[in-house]
Write a protein that holds these residues in place. Structure first.
Motif, PDB file in Angstrom:
ATOM      1  N   LEU A  34       0.841  -1.190   0.000  1.00 27.79           N
ATOM      2  CA  LEU A  34       0.000   0.000   0.000  1.00 27.79           C
ATOM      3  C   LEU A  34       0.877   1.242   0.000  1.00 27.79           C
ATOM      4  O   LEU A  34       1.779   1.381   0.818  1.00 27.79           O
ATOM      5  N   VAL A  35       0.609   2.150  -0.936  1.00 24.85           N
ATOM      6  CA  VAL A  35       1.365   3.405  -1.033  1.00 24.85           C
ATOM      7  C   VAL A  35       0.529   4.562  -0.511  1.00 24.85           C
ATOM      8  O   VAL A  35       1.027   5.432   0.201  1.00 24.85           O
ATOM      9  N   LEU A  36      -0.766   4.569  -0.840  1.00 23.22           N
ATOM     10  CA  LEU A  36      -1.606   5.721  -0.526  1.00 23.22           C
ATOM     11  C   LEU A  36      -3.068   5.320  -0.520  1.00 23.22           C
ATOM     12  O   LEU A  36      -3.487   4.500  -1.345  1.00 23.22           O
ATOM     13  N   ILE A  37      -3.823   5.863   0.402  1.00 25.16           N
ATOM     14  CA  ILE A  37      -5.288   5.797   0.331  1.00 25.16           C
ATOM     15  C   ILE A  37      -5.764   7.223   0.181  1.00 25.16           C
ATOM     16  O   ILE A  37      -5.488   8.075   1.034  1.00 25.16           O
ATOM     17  N   ARG A  38      -6.435   7.476  -0.924  1.00 26.35           N
ATOM     18  CA  ARG A  38      -6.908   8.832  -1.184  1.00 26.35           C
ATOM     19  C   ARG A  38      -8.105   9.167  -0.312  1.00 26.35           C
ATOM     20  O   ARG A  38      -8.876   8.296   0.052  1.00 26.35           O
ATOM     21  N   ASN A  39      -8.279  10.420  -0.012  1.00 22.05           N
ATOM     22  CA  ASN A  39      -9.396  10.907   0.778  1.00 22.05           C
ATOM     23  C   ASN A  39     -10.514  11.304  -0.182  1.00 22.05           C
ATOM     24  O   ASN A  39     -10.827  12.477  -0.349  1.00 22.05           O
ATOM     25  N   ASP A  40     -11.095  10.311  -0.831  1.00 23.31           N
ATOM     26  CA  ASP A  40     -12.097  10.589  -1.871  1.00 23.31           C
ATOM     27  C   ASP A  40     -13.262   9.601  -1.808  1.00 23.31           C
ATOM     28  O   ASP A  40     -13.604   8.979  -2.787  1.00 23.31           O
ATOM     29  N   ILE A  41     -13.857   9.443  -0.635  1.00 28.54           N
ATOM     30  CA  ILE A  41     -14.962   8.491  -0.484  1.00 28.54           C
ATOM     31  C   ILE A  41     -16.078   8.874  -1.452  1.00 28.54           C
ATOM     32  O   ILE A  41     -16.560  10.008  -1.453  1.00 28.54           O
ATOM     33  N   ASN A  42     -16.475   7.900  -2.297  1.00 31.21           N
ATOM     34  CA  ASN A  42     -17.536   8.174  -3.269  1.00 31.21           C
ATOM     35  C   ASN A  42     -18.909   7.872  -2.662  1.00 31.21           C
ATOM     36  O   ASN A  42     -19.015   7.484  -1.493  1.00 31.21           O
ATOM     37  N   GLU A  43     -19.943   8.030  -3.457  1.00 30.36           N
ATOM     38  CA  GLU A  43     -21.319   7.847  -2.962  1.00 30.36           C
ATOM     39  C   GLU A  43     -21.594   6.409  -2.530  1.00 30.36           C
ATOM     40  O   GLU A  43     -22.542   6.139  -1.804  1.00 30.36           O
ATOM     41  N   GLU A  44     -20.770   5.461  -2.964  1.00 30.13           N
ATOM     42  CA  GLU A  44     -20.928   4.060  -2.563  1.00 30.13           C
ATOM     43  C   GLU A  44     -20.074   3.718  -1.339  1.00 30.13           C
ATOM     44  O   GLU A  44     -20.036   2.575  -0.904  1.00 30.13           O
ATOM     45  N   GLY A  45     -19.350   4.713  -0.799  1.00 25.68           N
ATOM     46  CA  GLY A  45     -18.525   4.499   0.381  1.00 25.68           C
ATOM     47  C   GLY A  45     -17.183   3.850   0.075  1.00 25.68           C
ATOM     48  O   GLY A  45     -16.554   3.272   0.948  1.00 25.68           O
ATOM     49  N   ARG A  46     -16.729   3.962  -1.176  1.00 26.64           N
ATOM     50  CA  ARG A  46     -15.473   3.343  -1.575  1.00 26.64           C
ATOM     51  C   ARG A  46     -14.383   4.401  -1.724  1.00 26.64           C
ATOM     52  O   ARG A  46     -14.657   5.529  -2.080  1.00 26.64           O
ATOM     53  N   VAL A  47     -13.153   4.013  -1.394  1.00 23.37           N
ATOM     54  CA  VAL A  47     -11.999   4.898  -1.513  1.00 23.37           C
ATOM     55  C   VAL A  47     -11.000   4.281  -2.488  1.00 23.37           C
ATOM     56  O   VAL A  47     -10.979   3.070  -2.692  1.00 23.37           O
ATOM     57  N   THR A  48     -10.165   5.129  -3.073  1.00 24.95           N
ATOM     58  CA  THR A  48      -9.136   4.661  -3.995  1.00 24.95           C
ATOM     59  C   THR A  48      -7.848   4.407  -3.227  1.00 24.95           C
ATOM     60  O   THR A  48      -7.374   5.271  -2.496  1.00 24.95           O
ATOM     61  N   ALA A  49      -7.304   3.209  -3.403  1.00 20.65           N
ATOM     62  CA  ALA A  49      -6.029   2.846  -2.796  1.00 20.65           C
ATOM     63  C   ALA A  49      -5.022   2.582  -3.910  1.00 20.65           C
ATOM     64  O   ALA A  49      -5.355   1.953  -4.913  1.00 20.65           O
ATOM     65  N   ILE A  50      -3.808   3.069  -3.732  1.00 22.89           N
ATOM     66  CA  ILE A  50      -2.730   2.890  -4.702  1.00 22.89           C
ATOM     67  C   ILE A  50      -1.718   1.912  -4.118  1.00 22.89           C
ATOM     68  O   ILE A  50      -1.315   2.056  -2.957  1.00 22.89           O
TER      69      ILE A  50
END
Length: 57
Positions: A34-50
């Motif tokens: 894991l490098v990064l978890i973005r602070n971008d929770i979408n309407e489905e409650g999912r976040v982007t992880a790199i």
């Protein structure tokens, strides 16, 4: 020695911490770090992880 990396992004459940930890464990077992978890929770409650891992030669 130079290491070559490959990168991937995945959407993870950002609202359920135990489920997110389970997903991170599974992805880590595939060799991804894991490098990064973005602070971008979408309407489905999912976040982007790199993630990154060494390229296989």
């Amino acid at each position: 020695m130079i290491h070559l990396w490959e990168y991937d992004s995945r959407k993870l459940n950002g609202l359920n911490l135990p489920q997110m930890m389970s997903e991170l464990e599974r992805i880590g077992n595939e060799g991804w770090e894991l490098v990064l978890i973005r602070n971008d929770i979408n309407e489905e409650g999912r976040v982007t992880a790199i993630f990154k891992r060494k390229k296989r030669e």
